[in-house]
Design a protein around this motif. Structure first.
Motif, PDB file in Angstrom:
ATOM      1  N   VAL A   1       0.858  -1.185   0.000  1.00 19.59           N
ATOM      2  CA  VAL A   1       0.000   0.000   0.000  1.00 19.59           C
ATOM      3  C   VAL A   1       0.892   1.232   0.000  1.00 19.59           C
ATOM      4  N   LYS A   2       0.734   2.093  -0.995  1.00 15.78           N
ATOM      5  CA  LYS A   2       1.461   3.370  -0.984  1.00 15.78           C
ATOM      6  C   LYS A   2       0.589   4.398  -0.275  1.00 15.78           C
ATOM      7  N   THR A   3       1.113   4.947   0.810  1.00 13.83           N
ATOM      8  CA  THR A   3       0.415   6.018   1.528  1.00 13.83           C
ATOM      9  C   THR A   3       1.265   7.285   1.410  1.00 13.83           C
ATOM     10  N   HIS A   4       0.705   8.409   1.843  1.00 14.26           N
ATOM     11  CA  HIS A   4       1.589   9.568   2.003  1.00 14.26           C
ATOM     12  C   HIS A   4       1.101  10.465   3.125  1.00 14.26           C
ATOM     13  N   GLY A   5       2.035  11.136   3.728  1.00 12.02           N
ATOM     14  CA  GLY A   5       1.764  12.213   4.658  1.00 12.02           C
ATOM     15  C   GLY A   5       2.385  13.459   4.060  1.00 12.02           C
ATOM     16  N   SER A   6       1.557  14.408   3.642  1.00 13.38           N
ATOM     17  CA  SER A   6       2.055  15.637   2.993  1.00 13.38           C
ATOM     18  C   SER A   6       2.987  15.318   1.827  1.00 13.38           C
ATOM     19  N   LEU A   7       2.581  14.315   1.050  1.00 10.70           N
ATOM     20  CA  LEU A   7       3.282  13.850  -0.169  1.00 10.70           C
ATOM     21  C   LEU A   7       4.601  13.151   0.134  1.00 10.70           C
ATOM     22  N   ASN A   8       4.911  12.941   1.401  1.00  7.32           N
ATOM     23  CA  ASN A   8       6.052  12.074   1.784  1.00  7.32           C
ATOM     24  C   ASN A   8       5.542  10.652   1.666  1.00  7.32           C
ATOM     25  N   GLU A   9       5.864  10.009   0.531  1.00  6.11           N
ATOM     26  CA  GLU A   9       5.280   8.713   0.209  1.00  6.11           C
ATOM     27  C   GLU A   9       5.996   7.612   0.969  1.00  6.11           C
ATOM     28  N   ILE A  10       5.207   6.790   1.680  1.00  6.20           N
ATOM     29  CA  ILE A  10       5.761   5.695   2.476  1.00  6.20           C
ATOM     30  C   ILE A  10       4.919   4.458   2.216  1.00  6.20           C
ATOM     31  N   PHE A  11       5.568   3.356   1.872  1.00 10.13           N
ATOM     32  CA  PHE A  11       4.845   2.094   1.684  1.00 10.13           C
ATOM     33  C   PHE A  11       4.513   1.460   3.029  1.00 10.13           C
ATOM     34  N   ALA A  12       3.407   0.727   3.044  1.00 11.29           N
ATOM     35  CA  ALA A  12       3.061  -0.134   4.178  1.00 11.29           C
ATOM     36  C   ALA A  12       2.864  -1.531   3.614  1.00 11.29           C
ATOM     37  N   LEU A  13       3.520  -2.513   4.258  1.00 11.81           N
ATOM     38  CA  LEU A  13       3.428  -3.895   3.788  1.00 11.81           C
ATOM     39  C   LEU A  13       3.267  -4.810   4.990  1.00 11.81           C
ATOM     40  N   GLN A  14       2.191  -5.581   4.994  1.00 11.25           N
ATOM     41  CA  GLN A  14       1.948  -6.474   6.128  1.00 11.25           C
ATOM     42  C   GLN A  14       2.853  -7.682   6.001  1.00 11.25           C
ATOM     43  N   ALA A  15       3.984  -7.608   6.703  1.00  8.12           N
ATOM     44  CA  ALA A  15       4.990  -8.681   6.675  1.00  8.12           C
ATOM     45  C   ALA A  15       5.965  -8.414   7.811  1.00  8.12           C
ATOM     46  N   THR A  16       6.681  -9.460   8.232  1.00 14.09           N
ATOM     47  CA  THR A  16       7.713  -9.269   9.265  1.00 14.09           C
ATOM     48  C   THR A  16       9.086  -9.500   8.636  1.00 14.09           C
ATOM     49  N   PRO A  17      10.119  -8.860   9.171  1.00 10.87           N
ATOM     50  CA  PRO A  17      11.461  -8.945   8.545  1.00 10.87           C
ATOM     51  C   PRO A  17      11.950 -10.372   8.343  1.00 10.87           C
ATOM     52  N   ASP A  18      11.516 -11.292   9.208  1.00 13.78           N
ATOM     53  CA  ASP A  18      12.050 -12.674   9.099  1.00 13.78           C
ATOM     54  C   ASP A  18      11.421 -13.446   7.944  1.00 13.78           C
ATOM     55  N   GLU A  19      10.522 -12.811   7.186  1.00 19.54           N
ATOM     56  CA  GLU A  19       9.955 -13.494   6.023  1.00 19.54           C
ATOM     57  C   GLU A  19      10.885 -13.479   4.832  1.00 19.54           C
ATOM     58  N   TRP A  20      11.988 -12.740   4.939  1.00 24.73           N
ATOM     59  CA  TRP A  20      12.989 -12.739   3.856  1.00 24.73           C
ATOM     60  C   TRP A  20      14.157 -13.618   4.278  1.00 24.73           C
ATOM     61  N   ALA A  21      14.850 -14.173   3.274  1.00 27.22           N
ATOM     62  CA  ALA A  21      15.884 -15.192   3.556  1.00 27.22           C
ATOM     63  C   ALA A  21      16.990 -14.645   4.453  1.00 27.22           C
ATOM     64  N   SER A  22      17.291 -13.360   4.327  1.00 22.95           N
ATOM     65  CA  SER A  22      18.344 -12.763   5.166  1.00 22.95           C
ATOM     66  C   SER A  22      18.096 -11.267   5.279  1.00 22.95           C
ATOM     67  N   ASP A  23      18.840 -10.633   6.173  1.00 21.81           N
ATOM     68  CA  ASP A  23      18.720  -9.183   6.320  1.00 21.81           C
ATOM     69  C   ASP A  23      19.126  -8.488   5.021  1.00 21.81           C
ATOM     70  N   ALA A  24      20.170  -9.017   4.401  1.00 21.95           N
ATOM     71  CA  ALA A  24      20.656  -8.396   3.150  1.00 21.95           C
ATOM     72  C   ALA A  24      19.598  -8.507   2.041  1.00 21.95           C
ATOM     73  N   VAL A  25      18.924  -9.650   1.965  1.00 20.24           N
ATOM     74  CA  VAL A  25      17.876  -9.836   0.944  1.00 20.24           C
ATOM     75  C   VAL A  25      16.701  -8.902   1.223  1.00 20.24           C
ATOM     76  N   LEU A  26      16.378  -8.741   2.496  1.00 18.86           N
ATOM     77  CA  LEU A  26      15.292  -7.817   2.867  1.00 18.86           C
ATOM     78  C   LEU A  26      15.628  -6.395   2.440  1.00 18.86           C
ATOM     79  N   ARG A  27      16.865  -5.943   2.744  1.00 17.24           N
ATOM     80  CA  ARG A  27      17.220  -4.560   2.416  1.00 17.24           C
ATOM     81  C   ARG A  27      17.310  -4.336   0.898  1.00 17.24           C
ATOM     82  N   GLU A  28      17.636  -5.387   0.166  1.00 15.38           N
ATOM     83  CA  GLU A  28      17.623  -5.280  -1.300  1.00 15.38           C
ATOM     84  C   GLU A  28      16.181  -5.135  -1.792  1.00 15.38           C
ATOM     85  N   PHE A  29      15.269  -5.851  -1.152  1.00 11.66           N
ATOM     86  CA  PHE A  29      13.835  -5.697  -1.465  1.00 11.66           C
ATOM     87  C   PHE A  29      13.391  -4.256  -1.220  1.00 11.66           C
TER      88      PHE A  29
END
Ligand SMILES: N[C@H](CCC[C@H](N)C(=O)O)C(=O)O
Length: 313
Positions: free
Chosen positions: A4-32
């Motif tokens: 979901v793309k939201t914004h506060g005063s056009l500062n666009e911030i995504f919201a995604l229902q997921a937890t960090p451990d759903e990615w194979a590693s921290d590095a893979v998460l940050r690449e996402f």
């Protein structure tokens, strides 16, 4: 996964229902994170993303800047995320735990343009009284909890803000968000009449110059009371390049508790795969975007009438 793309005063911030451990590693998460926040990607990019989990009584959230770095908090993003959680649960108040702190989000009245709003209560802020390194010696340092340095200026010069913002990473071990605050007409707030108004713009750690920085709004509001002596309890209208918010500081037992109120707009929803690739059509929230366009036009006209030259968004 539903992005979901939201914004506060056009500062666009995504919201995604997921937890960090759903990615194979921290590095893979940050690449996402970097991939979905990339302005050249199918998402159109953003100024950051909140991962969130609503399986417990209190929601939990994790914020990442578009460069993949973590941050303690995102004010605009927390308003957008809060709105999604309030709508999901059909409640008027919710607590979101993020970065080791709790934030309380309240459903707030929509604007005259019909733009949804959220009121956000933050944990107590902290001023850092240590001497600041050049070229930030005259700035005020505030943690809300992410680190901000603010200068109250008599004239807003964007090239100066950008130049200083780019030097924050070298000047501060953890980096810092750099803001200029320009008091506007009737901004002294001393007459007890008008609601004081200020213009704030922030060069953000891990994101650069953004249309608005919610934590920057709060940090600048606090710095202004610190510098000018304005009662922290006074409600102040804070205008950014991308919109308008209001900030107040409640002082309890000597602690300064910020409250931030502003829009929480949904831009679109789209299915995304864990590698950041598109997994479904982009569903635009046309009515919300139209309502916000009216508010944005009015804010831009106000800034222009006050001689403020700033990029948009
Ligand atoms: N760049 C900030 C995080 C996002 C803050 C901003 N987008 C907001 O609305 O508060 C930092 O690294 O502390």
């Amino acid at each position: 996964m539903m992005l979901v793309k939201t914004h506060g005063s056009l500062n666009e911030i995504f919201a995604l229902q997921a937890t960090p451990d759903e990615w194979a590693s921290d590095a893979v998460l940050r690449e996402f994170v970097r991939r979905v926040c990339d302005r050249s990607s199918w998402t159109g990019g953003s100024d950051g993303i909140y991962l969130y989990d609503v399986s417990g009584q209190h929601a939990r959230a994790w914020f990442f800047n578009p460069d993949g770095s973590s941050a303690e908090f995102c004010g605009n993003g927390m308003r957008g995320l809060g709105r999604l959680i309030l709508d999901l649960r059909g409640t008027d108040t919710e607590v979101v735990s993020s970065g080791g702190r709790d934030y309380t989000v309240h459903r707030a009245a929509s604007t005259p343009e019909g733009v949804r709003q959220v009121l956000l209560e933050l944990p107590p802020l902290r001023f850092d009284n240590a001497a600041l390194p050049e070229p930030f010696a005259g700035f005020t340092a505030v943690a809300v909890p992410n680190p901000h340095v603010i200068a109250v200026v008599g004239e807003y010069r964007e090239p100066d803000l950008i130049e200083l913002g780019k030097r924050a990473d070298e000047a501060f071990d953890e980096g810092a968000n750099v803001s200029f605050l320009l008091p506007l007409d009737s901004a002294d707030g001393r007459d007890g009449g008008d609601v004081p108004e200020v213009f704030v713009r922030t060069f953000e750690r891990g994101a650069g110059l953004t249309p608005s920085c919610g934590s920057g709004v709060v940090a600048s509001r606090a710095a202004w009371s610190r510098v000018s002596g304005l009662d922290p309890e006074r409600r102040v209208v804070v205008r950014n390049a991308g919109g308008v918010a209001a900030a107040t500081i409640h002082v309890r037992d000597g602690a300064w508790h910020p409250v931030l109120e502003g829009n929480a707009t949904v831009v679109y929803r789209a299915e995304v795969d864990p590698d950041g690739s598109q997994a479904g059509p982009v569903e635009w929230a046309a009515d919300e975007n139209a309502a916000y366009a009216t508010l944005d036009e009015r804010n831009v006209a106000f800034l222009t009438s006050h001689g403020i030259t700033t990029s948009h968004p």
